[in-house]
Enzyme design. Structure first.
Site, PDB file in Angstrom:
ATOM      1  N   HIS A  36      -5.907 -43.186  -6.755  1.00  0.00           N
ATOM      2  CA  HIS A  36      -6.156 -44.085  -8.302  1.00  0.00           C
ATOM      3  C   HIS A  36      -7.331 -43.733  -8.706  1.00  0.00           C
ATOM      4  CE1 HIS A  36      -8.407 -47.319 -11.260  1.00  0.00           C
ATOM      5  NE2 HIS A  36      -7.164 -47.679 -10.985  1.00  0.00           N
ATOM      6  N   GLY A  64      -5.951 -10.234   8.278  1.00  0.00           N
ATOM      7  CA  GLY A  64      -5.472 -10.522   9.557  1.00  0.00           C
ATOM      8  C   GLY A  64      -4.420  -9.695  10.284  1.00  0.00           C
ATOM      9  N   ARG A 103       4.711 -48.245 -23.684  1.00  0.00           N
ATOM     10  CA  ARG A 103       4.603 -49.708 -22.791  1.00  0.00           C
ATOM     11  C   ARG A 103       3.571 -50.446 -22.416  1.00  0.00           C
ATOM     12  NH1 ARG A 103       3.602 -47.541 -16.539  1.00  0.00           N
ATOM     13  NH2 ARG A 103       1.465 -48.233 -17.095  1.00  0.00           N
ATOM     14  N   GLY A 119       8.905 -42.165 -15.555  1.00  0.00           N
ATOM     15  CA  GLY A 119       8.044 -42.505 -14.839  1.00  0.00           C
ATOM     16  C   GLY A 119       8.015 -41.644 -13.071  1.00  0.00           C
ATOM     17  N   THR A 120       8.248 -41.131 -13.238  1.00  0.00           N
ATOM     18  CA  THR A 120       8.368 -39.733 -12.115  1.00  0.00           C
ATOM     19  C   THR A 120       7.277 -40.042 -10.428  1.00  0.00           C
ATOM     20  OG1 THR A 120       6.674 -38.097 -12.823  1.00  0.00           O
ATOM     21  CG2 THR A 120       9.351 -38.291 -12.878  1.00  0.00           C
ATOM     22  N   ASN A 121       5.647 -40.995 -11.407  1.00  0.00           N
ATOM     23  CA  ASN A 121       5.048 -41.592 -10.353  1.00  0.00           C
ATOM     24  C   ASN A 121       6.081 -42.528  -8.783  1.00  0.00           C
ATOM     25  OD1 ASN A 121       3.344 -40.117 -10.784  1.00  0.00           O
ATOM     26  ND2 ASN A 121       2.157 -41.330 -12.557  1.00  0.00           N
ATOM     27  N   ASP A 122       6.030 -43.887  -9.944  1.00  0.00           N
ATOM     28  CA  ASP A 122       7.034 -44.601  -9.421  1.00  0.00           C
ATOM     29  C   ASP A 122       8.491 -44.026  -9.069  1.00  0.00           C
ATOM     30  OD1 ASP A 122       5.241 -47.104  -9.032  1.00  0.00           O
ATOM     31  OD2 ASP A 122       5.708 -47.697 -11.360  1.00  0.00           O
ATOM     32  N   CYS A 182       6.589 -38.705 -17.653  1.00  0.00           N
ATOM     33  CA  CYS A 182       6.095 -38.876 -17.927  1.00  0.00           C
ATOM     34  C   CYS A 182       4.992 -39.080 -17.050  1.00  0.00           C
ATOM     35  CB  CYS A 182       5.485 -40.220 -18.932  1.00  0.00           C
ATOM     36  SG  CYS A 182       6.028 -41.525 -18.387  1.00  0.00           S
ATOM     37  N   ARG A 199      -0.547 -46.456 -22.017  1.00  0.00           N
ATOM     38  CA  ARG A 199      -0.574 -47.857 -20.984  1.00  0.00           C
ATOM     39  C   ARG A 199      -1.525 -48.784 -21.701  1.00  0.00           C
ATOM     40  NH1 ARG A 199      -1.383 -43.681 -16.575  1.00  0.00           N
ATOM     41  NH2 ARG A 199      -2.200 -42.513 -18.298  1.00  0.00           N
ATOM     42  N   MET A 224      -4.460  -5.299  11.009  1.00  0.00           N
ATOM     43  CA  MET A 224      -5.514  -4.478  12.367  1.00  0.00           C
ATOM     44  C   MET A 224      -6.141  -3.588  10.730  1.00  0.00           C
ATOM     45  SD  MET A 224      -4.583  -1.322  13.904  1.00  0.00           S
ATOM     46  CE  MET A 224      -4.909  -0.611  12.170  1.00  0.00           C
ATOM     47  N   SER A 236      12.186 -42.954 -20.441  1.00  0.00           N
ATOM     48  CA  SER A 236      11.640 -41.613 -19.897  1.00  0.00           C
ATOM     49  C   SER A 236      11.456 -41.936 -18.981  1.00  0.00           C
ATOM     50  CB  SER A 236      10.184 -42.488 -20.694  1.00  0.00           C
ATOM     51  OG  SER A 236       8.701 -41.593 -19.820  1.00  0.00           O
ATOM     52  N   ARG A 240      -3.576  -0.569  -6.289  1.00  0.00           N
ATOM     53  CA  ARG A 240      -2.561  -2.268  -7.377  1.00  0.00           C
ATOM     54  C   ARG A 240      -3.431  -3.238  -8.309  1.00  0.00           C
ATOM     55  NH1 ARG A 240      -5.282  -4.846  -1.408  1.00  0.00           N
ATOM     56  NH2 ARG A 240      -7.786  -4.202  -2.149  1.00  0.00           N
ATOM     57  N   LYS A 274       0.957  -0.984  -0.108  1.00  0.00           N
ATOM     58  CA  LYS A 274       0.268   0.157  -0.146  1.00  0.00           C
ATOM     59  C   LYS A 274       0.995   1.412  -0.361  1.00  0.00           C
ATOM     60  CE  LYS A 274      -4.157  -0.728   2.594  1.00  0.00           C
ATOM     61  NZ  LYS A 274      -4.748  -1.167   3.222  1.00  0.00           N
ATOM     62  N   TYR A 334      10.921 -33.667 -23.978  1.00  0.00           N
ATOM     63  CA  TYR A 334       9.680 -33.423 -23.576  1.00  0.00           C
ATOM     64  C   TYR A 334       9.358 -33.647 -22.325  1.00  0.00           C
ATOM     65  CZ  TYR A 334       8.960 -38.054 -23.873  1.00  0.00           C
ATOM     66  OH  TYR A 334       9.345 -39.383 -23.333  1.00  0.00           O
ATOM     67  N   ARG A 369      -2.959   3.145   8.798  1.00  0.00           N
ATOM     68  CA  ARG A 369      -3.587   2.315   7.480  1.00  0.00           C
ATOM     69  C   ARG A 369      -2.486   1.110   7.190  1.00  0.00           C
ATOM     70  NH1 ARG A 369      -4.591   5.165   2.087  1.00  0.00           N
ATOM     71  NH2 ARG A 369      -6.215   2.957   2.187  1.00  0.00           N
TER      72      ARG A 369
HETATM   73  P1  ADP Z   1      -7.329  -2.379   3.420  1.00  0.00           P
HETATM   74  O1  ADP Z   1      -7.212  -2.853   2.882  1.00  0.00           O
HETATM   75  O2  ADP Z   1      -9.055  -3.052   4.545  1.00  0.00           O
HETATM   76  O3  ADP Z   1      -8.516  -1.574   2.003  1.00  0.00           O
HETATM   77  P2  ADP Z   1      -7.282   0.552   3.432  1.00  0.00           P
HETATM   78  O4  ADP Z   1      -6.447   1.151   4.834  1.00  0.00           O
HETATM   79  O5  ADP Z   1      -7.173   0.860   1.638  1.00  0.00           O
HETATM   80  O6  ADP Z   1      -7.645  -0.994   3.969  1.00  0.00           O
HETATM   81  O7  ADP Z   1      -8.763   1.755   4.160  1.00  0.00           O
HETATM   82  C1  ADP Z   1     -10.022   1.230   4.324  1.00  0.00           C
HETATM   83  C2  ADP Z   1     -10.516   2.480   3.702  1.00  0.00           C
HETATM   84  O8  ADP Z   1     -11.028   3.470   4.295  1.00  0.00           O
HETATM   85  C3  ADP Z   1     -10.735   2.470   2.189  1.00  0.00           C
HETATM   86  O9  ADP Z   1     -12.191   2.626   1.895  1.00  0.00           O
HETATM   87  C4  ADP Z   1      -9.538   3.819   2.249  1.00  0.00           C
HETATM   88  O10 ADP Z   1     -10.482   4.217   0.656  1.00  0.00           O
HETATM   89  C5  ADP Z   1     -10.404   4.817   3.207  1.00  0.00           C
HETATM   90  N1  ADP Z   1      -9.283   5.563   3.242  1.00  0.00           N
HETATM   91  C6  ADP Z   1      -8.304   5.015   3.983  1.00  0.00           C
HETATM   92  N2  ADP Z   1      -7.441   5.948   4.275  1.00  0.00           N
HETATM   93  C7  ADP Z   1      -8.132   6.993   4.059  1.00  0.00           C
HETATM   94  C8  ADP Z   1      -7.622   8.106   4.624  1.00  0.00           C
HETATM   95  N3  ADP Z   1      -7.020   9.361   4.475  1.00  0.00           N
HETATM   96  N4  ADP Z   1      -8.829   9.739   3.848  1.00  0.00           N
HETATM   97  C9  ADP Z   1      -9.882   9.057   3.522  1.00  0.00           C
HETATM   98  N5  ADP Z   1     -10.030   7.266   3.553  1.00  0.00           N
HETATM   99  C10 ADP Z   1      -9.403   6.150   3.344  1.00  0.00           C
HETATM  100 MG    MG Z   2      -7.613  -0.464   0.595  1.00  0.00          MG
HETATM  101 MG    MG Z   3       5.751 -47.387 -13.312  1.00  0.00          MG
END
Ligand code: ADP
Ligand code: MG
Ligand code: MG
Length: 888
Positions: A468, A105, A630, A779-782, A844, A574, A107, A777, A352, A26, A864, A96
């Site tokens: 199988h 996972g 074979r 025969g990588t299974n065996d 194979c 086969r 924050m 050839s 992204r 980001k 191949y 962020r």
């Molecule tokens: P995530 O990775 O979960 O998308 P983000 O950091 O991108 O988290 O942010 C969550 C939401 O908050 C997104 O919709 C983002 O566009 C918005 N947001 C983040 N920073 C700002 C900011 N400085 N001003 C306005 N909106 C923001």
């Molecule tokens: Mg985002």
């Molecule tokens: Mg075999």
């Protein structure tokens, strides 16, 4: 002194064009967007290196960071003209998280940080919008309490719901400034109650609390689990982004939205996205209100009323569209974007590379190459070969309703519907009458092959991804769900139960081999599209690849399919499958039951024309191409009945007494058949079997050569060779048969005799074996089975644990164990070439269709790879990518 804070925005970019390892995904993209002049709210990124240091120092920050962060805040203040914590005109920021790769996972983002009981009043005054200020404050308290203080968010949501109900409102946009004020009071008392302290009023405490929470979340359980599942190293660390807030909730000229520069499910070159007027942050995806379409065309297609952004804010939309184009040209890929409009001014908050379906990946790559945005080689490199699997098989219509009974393993992709049958013979019989059937077995064995072939799909209760059923189904391109453990199958009563429901023979079932779902009733499917973009990309792949791609196939139908998918010959045909066919099994059994060579030859004479006919059909499809055949490989007892009930019938058909059959069956019984009397050991004991097969091959080859003019190139392959002498003996049998046929027919065909390398001893003695063998050839299974000493049929019980504990990185039967088995292959290739420099080398096993294994074959210069028909396109693309990687 290490620099930890990198500023962006307002013409400054400390991180240059953005290094993802240092700034996280980001942060790097924010810096990059800012540096190419796009409107990005100013901010700074605390680098991933700080995260590492934070943990080294026992979750504390070095003093130097305070000064750096203060400097970062000053940067934002300078550009915005607002001051952090200023009661009259406060600067607000978002905090962020952002790892190198996007990672659930971590924050969640905190928005509107910097608000407190005083600054909220200033915000209301300068914005001239009291409602907006208090809306922002309540959002801030709620988010901060949830993600930083980790208080029970249910309490805050409840309070909001009550506030709405009390006022008779449905939407949060209906609430007034006074409503929000009351809610803020309520929120503050919830914090006091749950946290035991008042909500933090000092804006610097707020900031450091949030920064600490981001770094803290790197080691949260959720993040750790996700990293483990996705092989993300724990020492990468996350970055923290602190950025000036822009407000999409400042009334009707403000908005927030998300967009893709192309349709991520179809790949169509049309902007795709949603937005909400007078909203903030994640309101669009959170389903607070129904978002509106971005483009007029999308709104019209959907038949929706609320105005699209194109219609509601034409000028800002036009600006946004030009940013889309600019970003695509800059990143040379489809982008996934977040933006906010504050009082008609556009701000970019994230970009992204967008996630996409296989279909979209293909279309986007081809379109971009055709438009000259990327090269054809880049297009080839961009599509994940494994994802093609989704495209080559019929798939379930996503819009159709489904009644899911249970879920097993996604063993072989594709979807199929048909009537349930419980044994192979019934499958064959009903299929011959034109009925679509699904073969349901507890597990399958080689005896079921004809039924698996006849069925549209296969479902088993037991067995893993390399059982199988799974291996054979993938080979045939039949959809398969294996290991559906909740099925309780009663083949005798021709029914199964699952979750208290019963399914009987003839009931219609649908399986989805890509997801493992098993559904009652027929779910409509959509056919794959093999021309168009797919064909184009394959053509480009073929232009760069060096490795040839052959197929593992033994029926004319599979050979055809493979040719259509671009196979350049057969790498493994086969022959035992041909012996299982119902019209032949009796002759096969007579051959096995014969007391002496004379009896065996009599039975083999009956098989010769059938076998010859098989090869004629295959050679016709593969005219002019190499076909590796074979000779018989499995232990003979696989052809005898196993069930007591079948003995009488089989004895009668074979014309022997039931006692003879039983005696012979028990003589042939083996404790460990995988390492028993099989492969060339059969040919050594009964040369007449291989002689008949060789004769059938050469007679067929000459017949096709005469008929079509395009002679096939038979490559006769001797299985399970361990020593030079074995191959020498077997080659003599084949050569003699060839000479005899050539003399009888008065013409010759080109052919080779070689061996499968599937025993470690053969790999080690490759120098000597190559004196006889004209090709190897692998025969990588065996070879995997014998090198690891792990039985493929029994591995499912413990291999999962092995992979979990990192003993093997991946299932070695799916992706070649390059370190171990790969070393043996390398040794064999090197030693084989030392003796015979032009020796033909191929692979194979199942691995011939696995991209990582194919990359290895490229690096050691094999000639191949051979893959099952449906994996041929995957192999072509993977081979091309391997070649490109080799060029660097
Ligand atoms: P995530 O990775 O979960 O998308 P983000 O950091 O991108 O988290 O942010 C969550 C939401 O908050 C997104 O919709 C983002 O566009 C918005 N947001 C983040 N920073 C700002 C900011 N400085 N001003 C306005 N909106 C923001
Ligand atoms: Mg985002
Ligand atoms: Mg075999």
């Amino acid at each position: 002194m290490t620099q930890y804070v990198y500023r962006f925005g307002g013409g400054v970019s400390d991180g240059g064009r953005g290094d993802k390892n240092l700034l996280g995904g980001k942060g790097a993209n924010l810096a990059e967007m800012a540096s190419i002049g796009l409107p990005v709210p100013p901010g700074f990124t605390i680098s991933t290196e700080m995260c590492t240091r934070y943990y080294e120092e026992g979750q504390a920050f070095p003093d130097s960071l305070r000064a750096e962060v203060a400097n970062g805040i000053a940067h934002i203040e300078g550009i915005t003209g607002k001051r952090f914590g200023d009661a009259a005109d406060p600067l607000l920021v978002s905090v962020r998280s952002g790892a190198r790769v996007s990672m659930p996972g971590m924050m969640d983002t905190v928005l509107n940080l910097g608000l407190n009981d005083e600054t909220v009043v200033g915000l209301a005054t300068v914005s001239g919008d009291e409602r907006f200020a208090w809306d922002s404050y309540r959002r801030f308290i709620q988010m901060y309490s949830d993600v930083v203080l980790e208080l029970d968010h249910g309490r805050f949501e409840e309070a909001l719901e009550i506030a709405k109900e009390d006022n008779g409102h449905y939407l949060d946009t209906d609430l007034t400034a006074d409503d929000w004020k009351r809610l803020v009071d309520e929120y503050k008392s919830i914090v006091q109650e749950l946290w035991g302290k008042p909500f933090p009023q000092d804006v610097h405490d707020q900031l450091w609390g949030a920064v600490g929470a981001v770094f803290g979340s790197w080691q949260s359980e959720r993040a750790k689990v996700y990293r483990k599942l996705n092989n993300i190293p724990g020492d990468w660390g996350t970055a923290v982004n602190v950025q000036a807030m822009v407000f999409g909730n400042m009334g009707d000229t403000s908005a927030t939205g998300v967009a893709f520069t192309r349709d991520p499910s179809t790949g169509d070159a049309a902007y795709y996205g949603e937005f909400l007027i007078n909203a903030q942050g994640e309101d669009v995806v959170a389903g607070i209100r129904t978002p509106q379409y971005l483009t007029r065309a999308a709104r019209e297609t959907a038949g929706a009323k609320p105005m699209s952004m194109e219609e509601a804010m034409p000028e800002t939309y036009a600006e946004l569209a030009s940013v889309f184009d600019l970003l695509e040209r800059h990143y040379r890929d489809m982008q996934d974007i977040e933006f906010t409009v504050e009082r008609a001014k556009l701000w970019m908050l994230q970009t992204r590379s967008g996630k996409r379906t296989a279909k979209a990946a293909l279309k986007i790559a081809v379109d971009m190459a055709n438009d000259g945005l990327i090269t054809r080689e880049e297009a080839v490199a961009r599509v994940d070969p494994s994802a093609l699997d989704q495209l080559l098989h019929p798939t379930l219509d996503p819009a159709a309703p489904r009644d899911v009974l249970t879920k097993g393993l996604p063993a072989s992709p594709g979807a199929a519907s048909g009537a349930v049958v419980f044994d192979a013979d019934t499958a064959e019989r009903r299929a011959e009458l034109g009925e679509a059937v699904i073969l349901v077995r507890i597990e399958t064995s080689p005896e079921d092959i004809h039924g698996m072939h006849a069925a549209r799909g296969i479902l088993t209760a037991r067995g893993g991804m390399t059982s199988h059923a799974a291996v054979v189904a993938r080979g045939m391109g039949r959809p398969c769900v294996s290991g559906a453990g909740t099925l309780s199958i009663n083949p005798r009563e021709r029914r199964f139960t699952v979750g208290g429901r019963e399914v009987r023979e003839g009931d219609i079932l649908t399986i989805d081999g890509a997801t493992g779902e098993v559904m009652l009733g027929a779910v409509p499917t959509v056919q794959p599209e093999l021309a168009g973009d797919f064909g184009t990309l394959m053509e480009w792949a073929d232009q760069v690849r060096r490795l040839k791609v052959r197929t593992n196939a033994e029926t004319p139908l599979d050979c055809r399919t493979a040719r259509d998918f671009g196979a350049e010959g057969i790498g493994l045909c086969r022959t035992e499958h041909m012996f299982f066919e119902s019209s032949r099994i009796t002759s096969v059994r007579q051959m096995i039951l014969a007391e002496d060579e004379k009896g065996r030859r009599a039975a083999l004479d009956k098989l010769l024309p059938e076998q010859r006919a098989d090869f004629i059909e295959i050679f016709e499809v593969m005219a002019g191409l190499p076909v590796t055949i074979r000779l018989l490989d499995p232990p003979l007892h696989e052809f005898l009945p196993h069930e007591e009930a079948e003995f009488a019938e089989v004895a009668e058909a074979a014309g022997v007494g039931i006692e003879t059959l039983k005696r012979r069956a028990s003589e042939l019984h083996e404790v460990n058949p995988m390492l028993g009397h099989r492969g060339c050991r059969l040919g050594v004991s009964y040369p007449e079997i291989y002689e008949m097969q060789a004769r059938a091959i050469f007679e067929a080859a000459i017949e096709v050569a005469v008929k079509s003019g395009a002679a096939p190139i038979p490559e006769v392959m001797i299985p399970l060779v361990a020593t030079r002498r074995e191959l020498e003996l077997m080659k003599a049998v084949v050569d003699q048969a060839a000479q005899a046929v050539f003399a009888e027919k008065g013409r010759t065909v080109e052919y080779l005799v070689g061996t499968m390398i599937e025993l470690p001893r053969a790999a080690l003695k490759a120098r000597e074996i190559a004196e006889i063998g004209e090709f190897f050839s692998f025969g990588t299974n065996d070879l995997t089975q014998t090198t690891l000493g792990v039985s493929r049929d029994d591995a499912a019980r413990f291999l999962g644990t092995y992979v979990d504990k990192g003993i093997y990185a991946r299932d070695p039967f799916v992706s070649l164990d390059i370190e171990g088995v790969g070393e043996l292959i390398e040794i064999a290739a090197e030693r084989g070439r030392a003796t015979r420099p032009d020796i033909k080398l191929g692979i194979c096993g199942e691995h011939g269709g696995d991209p990582a294994s194919i990359a290895f074959c490229e690096t050691i210069g094999l000639d191949y790879v051979s893959a099952s028909p449906y994996r041929v396109p995957i192999a072509r693309l993977a081979a091309a990518q391997a070649a490109l990687k080799g060029r660097g």
